[in-house]
Design a protein around this motif. Structure first.
Motif, PDB file in Angstrom:
ATOM      1  N   ALA A 168       0.651  -1.254  -0.262  1.00  0.00           N
ATOM      2  CA  ALA A 168       0.021  -0.048  -0.016  1.00  0.00           C
ATOM      3  C   ALA A 168       0.967   1.328   0.057  1.00  0.00           C
ATOM      4  CB  ALA A 168      -0.805   0.251   1.279  1.00  0.00           C
ATOM      5  N   LEU A 169       1.949   1.314   0.628  1.00  0.00           N
ATOM      6  CA  LEU A 169       2.832   2.190   0.707  1.00  0.00           C
ATOM      7  C   LEU A 169       3.430   2.734  -0.536  1.00  0.00           C
ATOM      8  CD1 LEU A 169       4.560   1.792   4.314  1.00  0.00           C
ATOM      9  CD2 LEU A 169       3.138   3.745   3.685  1.00  0.00           C
ATOM     10  N   THR A 171       2.213   2.064  -3.562  1.00  0.00           N
ATOM     11  CA  THR A 171       1.219   2.516  -4.507  1.00  0.00           C
ATOM     12  C   THR A 171       1.048   4.143  -4.203  1.00  0.00           C
ATOM     13  OG1 THR A 171       0.283   0.573  -4.195  1.00  0.00           O
ATOM     14  CG2 THR A 171      -0.746   2.125  -5.583  1.00  0.00           C
ATOM     15  N   LYS A 172       1.201   4.416  -2.623  1.00  0.00           N
ATOM     16  CA  LYS A 172       0.794   5.791  -2.314  1.00  0.00           C
ATOM     17  C   LYS A 172       1.994   6.567  -2.654  1.00  0.00           C
ATOM     18  CE  LYS A 172      -2.286   5.113   1.448  1.00  0.00           C
ATOM     19  NZ  LYS A 172      -2.208   4.884   2.913  1.00  0.00           N
ATOM     20  N   ASP A 175       2.270   7.797  -6.061  1.00  0.00           N
ATOM     21  CA  ASP A 175       1.237   8.987  -6.592  1.00  0.00           C
ATOM     22  C   ASP A 175       1.664  10.166  -6.143  1.00  0.00           C
ATOM     23  OD1 ASP A 175      -0.436   7.033  -7.754  1.00  0.00           O
ATOM     24  OD2 ASP A 175      -1.603   6.664  -6.042  1.00  0.00           O
ATOM     25  N   ILE A 176       2.754  10.226  -5.036  1.00  0.00           N
ATOM     26  CA  ILE A 176       3.108  11.641  -4.851  1.00  0.00           C
ATOM     27  C   ILE A 176       3.920  12.351  -5.844  1.00  0.00           C
ATOM     28  CG2 ILE A 176       4.499  13.042  -3.092  1.00  0.00           C
ATOM     29  CD1 ILE A 176       3.798  10.691  -1.377  1.00  0.00           C
TER      30      ILE A 176
ATOM     31  N   LEU B 146       5.204  11.460   2.350  1.00  0.00           N
ATOM     32  CA  LEU B 146       4.435  10.261   2.464  1.00  0.00           C
ATOM     33  C   LEU B 146       4.431   9.955   3.858  1.00  0.00           C
ATOM     34  CD1 LEU B 146       2.991   7.518   1.280  1.00  0.00           C
ATOM     35  CD2 LEU B 146       5.483   6.755   1.780  1.00  0.00           C
ATOM     36  N   SER B 149       1.795  12.353   5.524  1.00  0.00           N
ATOM     37  CA  SER B 149       0.342  12.114   5.238  1.00  0.00           C
ATOM     38  C   SER B 149       0.008  10.651   6.052  1.00  0.00           C
ATOM     39  CB  SER B 149       0.264  12.042   4.020  1.00  0.00           C
ATOM     40  OG  SER B 149       0.788  10.740   3.352  1.00  0.00           O
ATOM     41  N   GLU B 150       0.883   9.907   6.243  1.00  0.00           N
ATOM     42  CA  GLU B 150       0.576   8.694   6.824  1.00  0.00           C
ATOM     43  C   GLU B 150       0.421   8.870   8.455  1.00  0.00           C
ATOM     44  OE1 GLU B 150       0.056   5.113   5.480  1.00  0.00           O
ATOM     45  OE2 GLU B 150      -0.506   6.635   3.949  1.00  0.00           O
TER      46      GLU B 150
END
Lengths: 390, 386
Positions: A168-169, A171-172, A175-176, B146, B149-150
């Motif tokens: 999941a990380l 994929t995120k 997208d950044i 990241l 935001s997490e």
């Protein structure tokens, strides 16, 4: 004034009969410019065909992202030609022969290493002499690996900070959007192309030889005993100096003008806007004339003058960057080069060629006129006191 | 014996002339120095950097460029100066980190770094390297965003974590290898490329321009007087040829030894280099004899000599390396003795050749020498005896 014209006319017709002025003023610079333009390939005109090979022994997702994604895209853009090899040795031999510029090798387990955060190594084999092509090939790989690393660092940072779901990380992270991007500001080109550079360089180099015919003839007149007769005539000394200066000026300007036209017609040199070029030429001829006049008036005999003039002309020409551009050299060298009219003349032409208006030539012209003012003053003071002394 | 005296007189005449001293001894060394200084350092693209920002992120970006060994970085304070130098080619490109670089990154915005470049091919490649640096900087902030935001850590803390991760070098790696044999050789010294070219250029230039001395000897009637003495024409010809040859050889030796001592230039196998030098000097002497017999006006022969000397040198690869000539021009270049001499030195210096490996070059030079000397002495004999 009339006397000066008569002297100049006589000197000029004498120089036309003696072929050395034509040889040094026209034949030599034109011949050399022709040779140079033939032997030097113009870098701007050559296009790079980047031929790369790739061996994918990994067959994993990360390698596929490069071979199937990045390489396919650059090949579709016609920026590269890509050949797939199954065997590293075969690819290597093609690189050695130079049919390939570079080759990528993805070893078995590369994707696993990357996904496990263990790094991963890609081999890039390049031909020793395909510098630019190989660097383009490397840059393409670097760009892809930078993205791979960015995701690796993002996921890694999240894991270190307490995150847990790697998939999941990832994929995120993908997208950044990029946080730092390059914005291009296109700069115009103020450097002359190879043909124009050598045409102008040779013209201004030999200009210093051409102008010496007028100013040095003062010494010849004295050597042959015709100077006392001129001095005895009811004309001012200014007319004599003026006549000699005018001879040099006409010879120099004619040779420059003819060379500009001839190199434009024969080898396609691009000198730039005629008015700007003409102004630069006049200033250049004056600077050359002044410098050569100083050497002439401090010399004792015509031979001595000719010897020292060649030395001065050659050293200034070398430092002024007429045989090869010095702009890329060490700072000190390019500073030295500003001590020569040659460098200012070429800089003026370069600025003119970038499409800037006439204002571009102001500084170079002023610099060359400063050379003229200083040297002409020295030459006149010395000349009147010494050479023209009865 | 008489031939020796004629040779000796020729050498004396040369030494007494200050401009000859300059062109024969000083100028070649000066040229080797300037060319070595300007081009010998190996080509390293120059990047002008302007740090408009003041924060640590901007510093980090600049540090990446300065630390990159592909470029030579030069600091600029004003953008106008930087742009002008890019246009003039003083630097190949410019990179400007804007004043709001740190604040935009801190606010979660995209920061733009300005790349100043001209639209030519090479810039594509330089830009890619700068882009890779931008990407590596970008990676740190993407990671931090990241993490933030997490909700795992604050931004500053996350940046520090990402920077330390990026700094470990745990990422992917490119192993570079090169294949094939470099045309210039691997370990070419700063002055090694320019020295043989200059040696050949100047030995020929001096020999051809020196034909003026031969014409003066004839014009001033010295030759006629020599012929009227009980000296055979053959002896006079040997003496004059010896004079041309001695001057060429002295100059060549001076450049060889001088360049080796002053600039550490390597000439390879000494016997083979010596043989090349002797043959080059003989070709030069022959060329000078030929010019001296074809012209009757010493001033014209002098200027023609300089022009032909420079022209052949350019054509033969002494001004621009043969390696970058277009293919057809390489073939044409081998009409000149210069190109053969250069090939010979290249073999000795870059491939550690010995006399056996430069046989073809020596042979061709010997043919040039024989042809020029035969023609020159024949023409001169005609002029002296008629």
């Amino acid at each position: 004034m009339r006397a000066a014209l008569v002297i100049a006319t006589k000197d000029l017709s004498q120089r036309l009969r003696d072929r050395s002025a034509i040889l040094l003023g026209l034949v030599a610079p034109l011949g050399l410019a022709l040779i140079f333009s033939a032997i030097i390939p113009d870098a701007a005109g050559t296009s790079f065909d980047v031929n790369v090979g790739v061996v994918d022994n990994d067959r994993g997702a990360v390698a596929a992202g490069f071979t199937g994604g990045v390489l396919a895209a650059v090949e579709a853009d016609e920026r590269m030609t890509v050949t797939e090899y199954s065997d590293v040795a075969a690819m290597e031999s093609d690189i050695e022969e130079g049919t390939l510029d570079a080759g990528y090798v993805f070893a078995e387990g590369f994707s696993d290493d990357v996904e496990a955060g263990r790094g991963g190594t890609v081999r890039l084999i390049s031909n020793v002499d395909s510098n630019i092509s190989a660097q383009i090939a490397e840059a393409v790989l670097d760009g892809y690996l930078a993205e791979v690393d960015a995701i690796g660092i993002a996921v890694g940072s999240a894991l270190v900070s307490g995150g847990s779901d790697v998939a999941a990380l990832s994929t995120k992270a993908m997208d950044i959007p990029p946080a730092v991007v390059l914005a291009d500001t296109e700069a115009s080109n103020r450097e002359l192309d190879v043909t124009t550079f050598f045409s102008a360089g040779m013209a201004v180099f030999f200009l210093f030889f051409t102008v010496q015919f007028g100013v040095s003839s003062l010494l010849e007149e004295r050597f042959h005993g015709t100077l006392p007769r001129l001095l005895g005539a009811p004309i001012s000394r200014w007319s004599i100096l003026g006549g000699k200066g005018l001879t040099s000026f006409v010879l120099g300007l004619t040779s420059m003008a003819v060379l500009a036209v001839a190199t434009t017609v024969f080898i396609g040199a691009e000198w730039g806007k005629p008015l700007g070029v003409a102004i630069l030429m006049v200033a250049g001829v004056l600077a050359a004339l002044g410098i050569m006049a100083v050497v002439a008036v401090v010399s004792k005999t015509p031979e001595q003058a000719a010897n020292w003039q060649s030395i001065v002309a050659v050293v200034l020409g070398l430092l002024g960057g007429t045989f090869f551009p010095l702009s890329q050299g060490p700072r000190l060298l390019s500073l030295f080069s500003k001590l020569t009219p040659h460098a200012w003349f070429l800089q003026g032409l370069g600025d003119l060629s970038s499409g800037s208006g006439l204002s571009a030539v102001v500084t170079p012209v002023l610099a060359m006129l400063a050379f003229f003012a200083v040297t002409a003053a020295v030459a006149v003071v010395f000349g009147r006191g010494k050479v023209l002394a009865p | 014996m008489k031939a020796f005296s004629i040779t000796a007189v020729n050498i004396k005449r040369m030494i007494r002339d200050p401009s000859t001293i300059f062109f024969v001894f000083i100028f070649p060394m000066l040229l080797i120095l300037v060319i070595g200084a300007a081009f010998g350092g190996g080509f390293e693209p120059k990047v002008g950097v302007l740090n408009g920002g003041s924060g640590p992120y901007a510093e980090a970006f600049i540090a990446e460029i300065v630390g990159n060994d592909e470029f030579d970085a030069i600091d600029y304070e004003e953008i106008d100066l930087l742009l002008e130098d890019v246009e003039r080619g003083v630097v190949n490109m410019g990179v400007v980190v804007p004043a709001d670089y740190d604040s935009r990154l801190g606010n979660g915005d995209t920061a733009q770094v300005e790349f100043l470049g001209r639209l030519d091919q090479a810039v594509v490649q330089y830009r890619a390297t700068i882009e890779a640096i931008a990407a590596s900087q970008s990676a740190v902030f993407r990671a931090a965003r990241l993490v933030e935001s997490e909700g795992l850590a604050g931004f500053d803390e996350a940046v520090a974590t990402a920077q330390s991760l990026a700094g470990t070098g745990a990422g992917t790696e490119v192993v570079r290898e090169s294949a094939g044999e470099s045309v210039f050789g691997e370990d070419l010294g700063q002055f090694d490329l320019g020295a043989p070219s200059n040696l050949i250029l100047f030995v020929f230039l001096t020999s051809l321009a020196g034909s003026a001395a031969l014409i003066q000897t004839r014009r001033l009637g010295v030759s006629r007087r020599m012929v009227s003495t009980p000296t055979s024409v053959g002896e006079i010809l040997i003496g004059e040829t010896g004079g041309r040859f001695a001057i060429a050889l002295i100059q060549g030796l001076f450049i060889m030894v001088g360049a080796a001592v002053a600039f550490g230039v390597r000439w390879g196998n000494l016997v083979a280099a010596g043989a090349l030098l002797v043959l080059i000097a003989l070709v030069g002497a022959g060329g000078g004899m030929l010019m001296g017999s074809l012209f009757d006006n010493d001033e014209q022969a002098g200027s023609m000599g300089v022009f032909i000397g420079l022209g052949l040198a350019a054509l033969g690869g002494c001004m621009v390396p043969l390696e970058i000539f277009p293919d057809t021009m390489v073939t044409i270049a081998h009409v000149t003795p210069h190109a053969w001499g250069l090939d010979g030195f290249a073999e000795l210096v870059r491939h550690d050749g010995a006399i056996g490996s430069i046989g073809p070059e020596l042979g061709v030079l010997a043919l040039f020498a024989a042809a020029f000397l035969a023609l020159g002495t024949w023409r001169l004999r005609v002029k002296l005896t008629h």
